[in-house]
Scaffold this active site. Structure first.
Site, mmCIF file in Angstrom:
data_model
loop_
_atom_site.group_PDB
_atom_site.id
_atom_site.type_symbol
_atom_site.label_atom_id
_atom_site.label_comp_id
_atom_site.label_asym_id
_atom_site.label_seq_id
_atom_site.Cartn_x
_atom_site.Cartn_y
_atom_site.Cartn_z
ATOM 1 N N ARG A 142 86.114 107.399 16.127
ATOM 2 C CA ARG A 142 85.694 106.255 16.809
ATOM 3 C C ARG A 142 86.763 104.969 17.441
ATOM 4 N NH1 ARG A 142 82.620 107.522 12.043
ATOM 5 N NH2 ARG A 142 80.297 108.306 12.928
ATOM 6 N N LYS A 156 80.897 104.561 10.466
ATOM 7 C CA LYS A 156 79.527 103.957 10.504
ATOM 8 C C LYS A 156 79.170 103.526 9.091
ATOM 9 C CE LYS A 156 78.110 105.046 14.920
ATOM 10 N NZ LYS A 156 77.449 106.022 15.873
ATOM 11 N N HIS A 178 86.017 108.420 23.570
ATOM 12 C CA HIS A 178 85.211 108.787 23.132
ATOM 13 C C HIS A 178 85.276 110.168 23.442
ATOM 14 C CE1 HIS A 178 82.037 108.264 19.981
ATOM 15 N NE2 HIS A 178 81.634 108.896 20.801
ATOM 16 N N ARG A 234 87.493 112.223 21.082
ATOM 17 C CA ARG A 234 87.267 112.443 19.952
ATOM 18 C C ARG A 234 86.150 113.755 20.057
ATOM 19 N NH1 ARG A 234 83.976 110.443 14.593
ATOM 20 N NH2 ARG A 234 82.630 110.520 15.013
ATOM 21 N N HIS A 241 79.712 112.921 10.342
ATOM 22 C CA HIS A 241 78.341 112.866 11.139
ATOM 23 C C HIS A 241 77.975 112.262 9.333
ATOM 24 C CE1 HIS A 241 78.962 114.198 14.931
ATOM 25 N NE2 HIS A 241 79.126 112.424 14.919
ATOM 26 N N TYR A 243 78.437 120.050 19.419
ATOM 27 C CA TYR A 243 80.106 120.937 19.897
ATOM 28 C C TYR A 243 79.188 122.124 19.878
ATOM 29 C CZ TYR A 243 81.223 116.236 19.618
ATOM 30 O OH TYR A 243 81.491 114.703 20.092
#
Length: 321
Positions: free
Chosen positions: A157, A181, A250, A253, A276, A285
């Site tokens: 990220r 995150k 992004h 990514r 994730h 994806y």
């Protein structure tokens, strides 16, 4: 018809709407923009009820709310806007229940159509190679190449890239530890190309970085590079490398994830590498992968070509000869 007569036919009286507005403004402290949106939603609903000859809040059922949502949808209201409309109505009826005007919330349980998920944009392998073939050897070019390699090779990220320090780069095992995150850490293999690009940048980093600066990537003033500057560098580098794409960090990514999934088919592994928390986030994806496979099938499979030919009319076949 006078304004008084019109208001007397309203299922939800003006006075109740004004009290609801005050409740949102002073108790829930909603922003002026949200207040305006709620107000518009309620006014349109009141007008729809008037035309439907509904004269009291207790007469409003879930059927009315569903019919109203369907009417709005048919008239061009998007799924995202309908979600807000229904949120407005649920809040209104919760207020009316609190005020003792009605006993049920007919908007509860009514759902808007699902919002279509936009597939993330990504580069194909040739475009990535075009982007990363940077031949300049000045410090800025070496820094840009190292940033681009890390974004693509590790699926970072933007915030993760910017927060990297020199000490985060492994000296031996080539396993990059990243804090993502929710302050969750994950380890990502650092490929040879990315490692070479970082090593080349580290040799000249001292020419740009201030003394004592710990950041891996710095701007021309010697301090940690900002997210906005990375976005600008990536976009400008895409132009210089003639990729013919407007590029964002992004998108690299997304390219990392889609290329990895396309090659391995291992959704769980891609989830871990991307960091994730929920695999449903990674599953988007699979749609990208299927799109690619479908394109390959359409172009290469004999049956696909035969089906396309069979769809042609005799006149089209004649013209094509």
């Amino acid at each position: 018809m006078s304004e008084g007569d019109n208001n007397s036919r309203q299922a939800i009286a003006r006075e109740l709407v004004e009290r609801f507005h005050d409740y949102l403004a002073y108790e829930r402290r909603l922003s002026p923009r949200t207040l305006s949106a709620y107000q518009g939603d309620i006014e349109r609903f009141r007008e729809w009820l008037r035309q439907a000859d509904v004269s009291h809040p207790k007469e409003i059922t879930q059927h009315h709310v569903r019919a109203y949502a369907a009417w709005r949808h048919r008239n061009g209201t998007t799924a995202k806007s309908l979600q807000r409309v229904l949120s407005s109505l649920r809040a209104l009826f919760r207020f009316l229940i609190r005020e003792g005007v009605t006993g049920i919330n007919p908007a509860e349980g009514v759902r808007a159509p699902k919002i279509a998920r936009r597939l993330p944009k990504s580069l194909d392998a040739d475009q990535v190679n075009q982007l990363l073939t940077i031949r300049e050897t000045d410090p800025l070019a070496l820094r840009d190449r190292a940033m681009l390699e890390l974004l693509y090779a590790c699926g970072l990220r933007l915030a993760e890239l910017v927060s990297l320090d020199v000490n985060d780069i492994p000296s031996e095992d080539n396993q990059l530890e990243v804090t993502g995150k929710g302050s969750k850490t994950r380890r990502i293999p650092l490929g040879r190309m990315a490692r070479d690009a970082i090593d080349a940048w580290l040799k000249v980093r001292g020419d740009m970085a201030k003394e004592g600066e710990t950041a891996l990537f710095t701007g021309v003033r010697g301090s940690r590079i900002s997210p906005r500057m990375v976005e600008k560098c990536v976009a400008e580098r895409a132009v210089k490398q003639e990729t013919n794409r407007h590029l964002t960090p992004h998108m690299l990514r997304h390219s990392f994830a889609s290329h990895l999934l396309e090659s391995s088919g291992d959704l769980r592994a891609v989830q871990e590498l991307l960091g994730h928390a929920d695999i449903s986030t990674t599953q988007i994806y699979t749609h990208l992968d299927f799109q690619h496979l479908a394109q390959v099938y359409d172009k290469a499979h004999p049956r696909a070509r035969r089906n396309k030919e069979s769809d042609e009319t005799p006149a089209e076949k004649e013209n094509g000869k």
